[in-house]
Design an enzyme around this catalytic site. Structure first.
Site, PDB file in Angstrom:
ATOM      1  N   GLY A 331       0.819  -1.197   0.000  1.00 53.23           N
ATOM      2  CA  GLY A 331       0.000   0.000   0.000  1.00 53.23           C
ATOM      3  C   GLY A 331       0.856   1.251   0.000  1.00 53.23           C
ATOM      4  O   GLY A 331       2.063   1.211  -0.254  1.00 53.23           O
ATOM      5  N   HIS A 333       1.906   3.218   2.432  1.00 57.33           N
ATOM      6  CA  HIS A 333       3.005   3.227   3.404  1.00 57.33           C
ATOM      7  C   HIS A 333       4.189   2.420   2.888  1.00 57.33           C
ATOM      8  O   HIS A 333       5.352   2.770   3.127  1.00 57.33           O
ATOM      9  CB  HIS A 333       2.520   2.657   4.741  1.00 57.33           C
ATOM     10  CG  HIS A 333       3.445   2.897   5.887  1.00 57.33           C
ATOM     11  ND1 HIS A 333       4.293   1.931   6.383  1.00 57.33           N
ATOM     12  CD2 HIS A 333       3.671   4.001   6.650  1.00 57.33           C
ATOM     13  CE1 HIS A 333       4.977   2.416   7.395  1.00 57.33           C
ATOM     14  NE2 HIS A 333       4.630   3.679   7.573  1.00 57.33           N
ATOM     15  N   CYS A 334       3.905   1.342   2.156  1.00 58.13           N
ATOM     16  CA  CYS A 334       4.951   0.438   1.685  1.00 58.13           C
ATOM     17  C   CYS A 334       5.854   1.069   0.635  1.00 58.13           C
ATOM     18  O   CYS A 334       6.995   0.629   0.454  1.00 58.13           O
ATOM     19  CB  CYS A 334       4.338  -0.824   1.096  1.00 58.13           C
ATOM     20  SG  CYS A 334       3.208  -1.703   2.192  1.00 58.13           S
ATOM     21  N   ILE A 335       5.374   2.073  -0.081  1.00 53.49           N
ATOM     22  CA  ILE A 335       6.160   2.644  -1.177  1.00 53.49           C
ATOM     23  C   ILE A 335       6.812   3.967  -0.790  1.00 53.49           C
ATOM     24  O   ILE A 335       7.409   4.631  -1.643  1.00 53.49           O
ATOM     25  CB  ILE A 335       5.309   2.807  -2.448  1.00 53.49           C
ATOM     26  CG1 ILE A 335       4.224   3.870  -2.285  1.00 53.49           C
ATOM     27  CG2 ILE A 335       4.700   1.469  -2.839  1.00 53.49           C
ATOM     28  CD1 ILE A 335       3.460   4.169  -3.586  1.00 53.49           C
TER      29      ILE A 335
END
Length: 346
Positions: A331, A333-335
């Site tokens: 999502g 936050h992950c990128i």
């Protein structure tokens, strides 16, 4: 030196991202690839309205990145395969005894446990590249870990998952004690909340094996936003219940019990691959705003914005369609990865 990872709500100098490149994660068809490029670009532009964004770009994507990102997104070139900056990049820390010093923890990255499909060898060098470009001191670590596998409150509490840091594909000889010692050394952690697992979808072939940043976050010390699946037709109903019970029995670094606030899941239960892991927990907090996941569900998206607005007062809640990102394994936050402003507290 006493390193400390500030809370995500502390002031940032910038957010770091990595631009997608052709490979397994981006997708096979032209339409799939264009969807991925656009999703990463949309997140970068949303963040860029509030703070500086620095995007690492593989040389093969130089022209596309310039065209899509525009001149107001700083672009640096480095070899990439995977482009999940939170996981392959460094975790930034500060030294409160040296207020002007920024550190960067360079975890070992092996593509979430070296699954056969993953292309990660180039991005395993991303942490060192970003550290050097940021002018940060290197905080080297032998622990296989990803930024999405931890969450901190800035006061010594860290959230972890037993199936991530203790994953034998990552750290076959690790124990809770050895991981905690490394978290204390690199992040300044003094209290360790070990969650037993993550969301169901995160254990499939393309998952992370239980990253915490899709199930729980601490918007402020002593408080947890918890992914809440309420539909009995989804197996994460049991996961939500288990994690709520776990937090009810835990305390933070200051000895406080956690106030747990439910962040309800969207109504969608399945996609073409199975049960979804769509989660509003996977948002990115920036200067003056929260970049929130949206899933094309007007009511659920609005309800999530209301919860986030209460959790992060005086920040604008900006929603970006996260479905193309989740379809590729994560999502918003992950990128992303925040670089804190040195000398600031919290």
């Amino acid at each position: 030196m006493t390193w400390r990872m500030p809370a995500e709500t502390a002031p940032h100098d910038r957010t770091w991202m990595a631009f997608p490149r052709v490979g397994v994660t981006l997708g096979e068809s032209t339409a799939d690839r264009e969807e991925g490029y656009r999703a990463w670009t949309d997140v970068a532009h949303a963040i860029g309205e509030f703070e500086e964004v620095t995007m690492v770009v593989d040389p093969s994507e130089r022209d596309r990145a310039r065209r899509m990102l525009g001149s107001h997104i700083t672009q640096l070139e480095a070899p990439l395969d995977e482009f999940w900056m939170r996981d392959a990049g460094p975790t930034f820390v500060v030294d409160d005894e040296r207020p002007g010093v920024l550190g960067a923890v360079d975890w070992v990255f092996n593509g979430w446990g070296a699954p056969p499909w993953a292309e990660w060898q180039k991005s395993a060098e991303l942490g060192r590249f970003v550290q050097e470009q940021a002018g940060a001191e290197l905080v080297d670590s032998d622990l296989v870990n990803e930024g999405g596998g931890i969450h901190v409150d800035g006061e010594g509490t860290v959230l972890l998952t037993e199936t991530v840091q203790l994953d034998p594909r990552r750290n076959p000889d690790a124990t809770k004690a050895s991981v905690e010692a490394e978290m204390a050394r690199t992040l300044g952690a003094t209290a360790f909340v070990w969650l037993p697992r993550g969301l169901t979808r995160d254990y499939d072939a393309f998952g992370t094996n239980g990253h915490v940043d899709i199930v729980a976050t601490m918007p402020s010390p002593g408080r947890v936003l918890l992914h809440s699946q309420r539909d009995a037709g989804h197996p994460d109903v049991e996961v939500s219940r288990t994690l709520r019970e776990h937090f009810a029995a835990a305390t933070d670094a200051q000895g406080r019990s956690f106030e747990v606030v439910d962040l309800p899941a969207p109504a969608t239960l399945r996609d073409a691959e199975g049960f979804v892991d769509w989660s509003y927990v996977n948002h990115h907090v920036i200067n003056g705003a929260v970049i929130a996941c949206a899933f094309g569900e007007d009511r659920a998206d609005a309800d999530a914005r209301a919860v986030l607005a209460e959790a992060y007062p005086e920040r604008e809640i900006v929603s970006v369609d996260a479905r193309p990102i989740f379809a590729r394994g994560g999502g918003i936050h992950c990128i992303t990865q925040q670089q804190p402003t040195v000398g600031s507290r919290s």
